[in-house]
Design an enzyme around this catalytic site. Structure first.
Site, mmCIF file in Angstrom:
data_model
loop_
_atom_site.group_PDB
_atom_site.id
_atom_site.type_symbol
_atom_site.label_atom_id
_atom_site.label_comp_id
_atom_site.label_asym_id
_atom_site.label_seq_id
_atom_site.Cartn_x
_atom_site.Cartn_y
_atom_site.Cartn_z
ATOM 1 N N ARG A 82 0.821 -1.217 0.000
ATOM 2 C CA ARG A 82 0.000 0.000 0.000
ATOM 3 C C ARG A 82 0.855 1.267 0.000
ATOM 4 N NH1 ARG A 82 -4.522 0.990 4.585
ATOM 5 N NH2 ARG A 82 -2.660 1.166 5.891
ATOM 6 N N LYS A 135 -2.399 7.192 1.267
ATOM 7 C CA LYS A 135 -2.107 7.327 2.699
ATOM 8 C C LYS A 135 -0.947 8.319 2.856
ATOM 9 C CE LYS A 135 -1.667 4.558 6.935
ATOM 10 N NZ LYS A 135 -2.970 4.975 7.494
ATOM 11 N N GLU A 193 -15.917 6.586 5.456
ATOM 12 C CA GLU A 193 -14.963 6.023 6.421
ATOM 13 C C GLU A 193 -14.875 6.933 7.631
ATOM 14 O OE1 GLU A 193 -10.973 6.053 4.829
ATOM 15 O OE2 GLU A 193 -11.253 8.041 3.931
#
Length: 373
Positions: A128, A222, A255
């Site tokens: 990721r 991220k 989220e």
């Protein structure tokens, strides 16, 4: 600014170098009439008669003060590609201020839990951060296997068997401009933190966040740009809630500030999770979806789905839960002023938590990497 004054303390006096320093004050520095041999003070005071001393520290003094500034945090080891090495001295765990991750937010990060001497889902988190780096246009300082080897070695040097590993990829140091074109090279940082992995199964309250949600092209990366996340969390805490829940412009549940959400619907027989298209793809959330198939095999659940979920359907769910690596599952019993289900922790959240904890302790090699201490 009449009568404005500042006071500076320096260890040595050099008129030539001092005279070349750009002055931040309109009227410049006022030099003292007397120079001492070992220590010199530049003084000025304003009309309020306030004055202060700002010491110029040696590298040793800086190190000692940094040790005191660490407080109760247990930072056990840090790797920095700037120095190409690992340190176990908390005072040396620092970043260059001109690193573009620091002053421009041009960096990405990820984490992995250390559980009983194993790194949990290291490969998944590593994949990721590499995707995030690509989307943020940050070149890699090393290839994937070298980065993985450095991360494992940093944990090994730390001696930590239970804690967390956090790591960053940055555009690197170079200057204080906007463009990274003058950055010397991209950087990798990693730090090992001793933490107590405490599980709290008590249900919590969440609120709908009023902080604007990140657009998909940023939400799916991220990055270190967590200001919206921080403001959302602060807003929730100010309202006496555990976390805020973001809702996208189309009215679908997105989220939390650093966690995914999931729901149990249709009489407690279906596990549904919002799509990852417009939110960060949670490694723990994806692992939960895989493990939940065991509940389907046992007849506890009928199905596991990833789909759009409206706020109305979410609030009418039999169960709601937050999912993230640090929890890993936390039941939600109230959203805004409405109770979820019966207003208490549900059986599916508990069953999923048990599966995740077992997976962390004795899961397959695909999710557990042994650290060679």
């Amino acid at each position: 600014m009449a009568g404005l004054s500042l006071e500076f303390t320096v260890n040595t006096w050099n008129l030539r170098s001092l005279s070349q320093v750009p002055c931040p004050l309109r009227h410049g520095f006022r030099f003292p009439r007397r120079l001492t041999r070992r220590r010199t003070i530049l003084m000025c005071s304003d009309s309020s008669s306030q004055s202060w001393n700002v010491p110029v520290l040696s590298s040793y003094e800086v190190g000692e003060r940094l040790k005191l500034a660490r407080g109760g945090q247990q930072f056990l080891a840090m790797y920095s590609s700037v120095v190409d090495g690992i340190t176990t001295d908390p005072a040396a765990m620092v970043l260059p201020l001109d690193d573009h991750m620091v002053h421009r937010g041009h960096g990405v990060f990820d984490t992995a839990l250390i559980i009983n001497g194993y790194l949990y889902e290291l490969d998944q988190h590593l994949d990721r951060i590499l995707r995030s780096a690509s989307m943020a246009k940050i070149p890699l300082p090393f290839d994937r296997e070298t980065i993985k080897r450095i991360l494992i070695q940093t944990v090994s040097v730390s001696g930590c068997r239970d804690g967390s590993l956090r790591y960053w990829l940055s555009a690197g140091p170079g200057d204080f401009l906007l463009s990274p074109s003058q950055c010397l090279k991209p950087t990798l940082y990693a730090i090992v933190i001793k933490t107590n992995f405490a599980i709290n199964p008590i249900g919590v309250k969440v609120v709908t966040s009023s902080i604007p949600i990140k657009p998909p092209e940023f939400a799916t990366v991220k990055s270190v740009n967590y200001l919206p996340n921080v403001l959302s969390q602060m807003e929730a805490e100010a309202k006496g809630a555990y976390a805020g829940i973001w809702v996208c412009k189309d009215g679908f549940i997105a989220e939390g500030p650093n966690m995914n959400v999931a729901f149990v619907v249709n009489g407690g027989k279906e596990l549904v999770m919002p799509r990852f298209d417009n939110v960060l793809s949670g490694c723990t959330a994806k692992r939960t979806l895989t493990l939940a198939e065991q509940l389907v095999s046992k007849g506890i659940l009928k199905s596991v789905k990833v789909m759009d979920v409206t706020v109305e359907d979410g609030k009418k769910a039999d169960e709601m839960m937050l999912i993230g690596s640090g929890m890993p599952i936390r039941p939600v019993i109230q959203w805004d002023e409405e109770f979820i289900g019966e207003g208490k922790e549900g059986p599916i959240a508990k069953a999923l938590l048990d599966l995740l904890l077992e997976d962390m302790r004795s899961g397959p090699p695909s999710v557990r990497v042994l650290v060679p201490y």
